[in-house]
Design a protein around this motif. Structure first.
Motif, PDB file in Angstrom:
ATOM      1  N   PRO A 108       1.199   6.944   1.342  1.00  0.00           N
ATOM      2  CA  PRO A 108       0.153   5.923   1.350  1.00  0.00           C
ATOM      3  C   PRO A 108      -0.594   5.932   0.018  1.00  0.00           C
ATOM      4  CG  PRO A 108       0.109   7.226   3.362  1.00  0.00           C
ATOM      5  CD  PRO A 108       1.020   7.939   2.411  1.00  0.00           C
ATOM      6  N   ALA A 109      -0.642   4.791  -0.656  1.00  0.00           N
ATOM      7  CA  ALA A 109      -1.274   4.733  -1.975  1.00  0.00           C
ATOM      8  C   ALA A 109      -2.755   5.102  -1.908  1.00  0.00           C
ATOM      9  CB  ALA A 109      -1.097   3.340  -2.565  1.00  0.00           C
ATOM     10  N   ASP A 110      -3.411   4.800  -0.797  1.00  0.00           N
ATOM     11  CA  ASP A 110      -4.838   5.119  -0.662  1.00  0.00           C
ATOM     12  C   ASP A 110      -5.107   6.618  -0.626  1.00  0.00           C
ATOM     13  OD1 ASP A 110      -5.511   2.469  -0.676  1.00  0.00           O
ATOM     14  OD2 ASP A 110      -5.765   2.303   1.505  1.00  0.00           O
ATOM     15  N   ASP A 111      -4.071   7.413  -0.377  1.00  0.00           N
ATOM     16  CA  ASP A 111      -4.247   8.869  -0.337  1.00  0.00           C
ATOM     17  C   ASP A 111      -4.140   9.506  -1.716  1.00  0.00           C
ATOM     18  OD1 ASP A 111      -4.610   8.832   2.373  1.00  0.00           O
ATOM     19  OD2 ASP A 111      -2.583   9.491   2.878  1.00  0.00           O
ATOM     20  N   GLN A 127     -12.324  13.759   0.242  1.00  0.00           N
ATOM     21  CA  GLN A 127     -11.403  12.776   0.792  1.00  0.00           C
ATOM     22  C   GLN A 127     -11.974  11.363   0.790  1.00  0.00           C
ATOM     23  OE1 GLN A 127     -11.028  15.820   4.070  1.00  0.00           O
ATOM     24  NE2 GLN A 127      -9.268  14.554   4.484  1.00  0.00           N
ATOM     25  N   ILE A 157      -5.149   9.537  -6.025  1.00  0.00           N
ATOM     26  CA  ILE A 157      -6.054   9.128  -7.101  1.00  0.00           C
ATOM     27  C   ILE A 157      -5.448   9.587  -8.424  1.00  0.00           C
ATOM     28  CG2 ILE A 157      -8.175   9.126  -5.742  1.00  0.00           C
ATOM     29  CD1 ILE A 157      -8.775  11.909  -6.828  1.00  0.00           C
ATOM     30  N   GLY A 165       0.783  -1.233   0.000  1.00  0.00           N
ATOM     31  CA  GLY A 165       0.000   0.000   0.000  1.00  0.00           C
ATOM     32  C   GLY A 165       0.811   1.277   0.000  1.00  0.00           C
TER      33      GLY A 165
END
Length: 310
Positions: free
Chosen positions: A89-92, A165, A94, A73
């Protein structure tokens, strides 16, 4: 600042940016994938671990060139705003779509689901964050459904999808007075921006009003008035504005920068400094003479450079 500065060079033992092929040897090279930050602020760490040192933060809407994503991640990439390289963090992140149209000029502001200040916010945005607005006409239907009519709705900028977010499919509304157009001509009093952040807590590596360090205070103040600025104090001492002679210490003006080894502050007038510092553990205003004496007594040494920012 040297292009080989490791803070600014997208190269590691196993991988380097394709643009560095022929300059830096690596087992493999990668082309960048342009992404943007969707969180309030994304941590940029020295290694792909939650307990790794926080080197800086990437703010909402800022672009990142990603060269690698691992199975744990973490994204490894370079921030476009100042060239800093690290793990996020990859989830942060897009995928980047439309170019940002506005930047935040308030210490913090909220994203609302409708143009109504009483609506529960979808999220928040930090100072210097970037967002993409859409034409007011495109929001006519949403505005008509809102409890706030015409004139009140015009006080907001409607955001394109992907700005919030939590849900990349939602847009939202931001109070227009908290935004400035990205195309606005550079100018303004950067010292007044720093003053707005007085009381914000000190955080090594932080870049928002929730926590920031000395060089971030300078960088955010300049970015907010449309001026570029590198991230760290040594870079700023070498690149920002124009160098002043040592004797100028007795005749500094508002907005001038004062540097120590590993520290920077900004003058509010000839004798008063504002800076984020570990002594007060916040952004604080104090007499320059008091700061010089205290820093010297603590082993931080004398003033090392002075810069004027036009």
């Amino acid at each position: 600042m040297s292009a080989r500065d490791p803070r600014l060079t997208p190269a590691r033992p196993d991988l380097a940016a394709e643009s560095l092929r022929g300059e830096i040897p690596a087992p493999r090279y990668a082309a960048p994938r342009r992404m943007v930050v969707r969180a309030y602020a994304a941590s940029v760490r020295r290694a792909p671990r939650r307990d790794a040192p926080l080197d800086t933060e990437a703010l909402h809407g800022e672009a990142v060139d990603v060269y690698d994503m691992d199975d744990e991640g973490w994204a490894w990439g370079q921030l476009l705003v100042d060239g800093y390289v690290g793990y996020l963090p990859a989830d942060d992140l897009i995928a980047a779509e439309a170019a940002p149209t506005h930047r935040v000029v308030a210490p913090r502001t909220f994203i609302y689901p409708v143009p109504d200040i009483k609506a529960p916010p979808l999220g928040a945005l930090p100072l210097a964050a970037s967002v993409t607005g859409v034409a007011a006409a495109a929001g006519a239907e949403a505005m008509a459904k809102s409890a706030v009519a015409g004139a009140a709705a015009a006080r907001f900028v409607r955001l394109a999808q992907g700005n919030t977010q939590g849900n990349a499919q939602e847009g939202g509304y931001v109070y227009a007075a908290h935004l400035a157009l990205q195309t606005a001509q550079a100018g303004g009093d950067h010292a007044s921006v720093a003053e707005k952040l007085v009381g914000a807590p000190y955080l090594w590596g932080g870049r928002s009003s929730l926590g920031l360090d000395c060089s971030a205070l300078v960088q955010l103040s300049l970015l907010t008035v449309g001026k570029t600025c590198p991230r760290d104090s040594d870079m700023q001492a070498a690149e920002v504005g124009a160098a002043l002679p040592a004797e100028a210490l007795e005749a500094l003006t508002r907005g001038d920068l004062v540097f120590w080894r590993g520290h920077v502050g900004m003058m509010l007038d000839q004798r008063t400094l504002v800076h984020a510092n570990g002594h007060h553990m916040q952004v604080a205003i104090e007499p320059l003479a008091a700061a010089i004496a205290r820093i010297a007594d603590a082993g931080g040494g004398p003033v090392t450079a002075l810069r004027a920012v036009s």
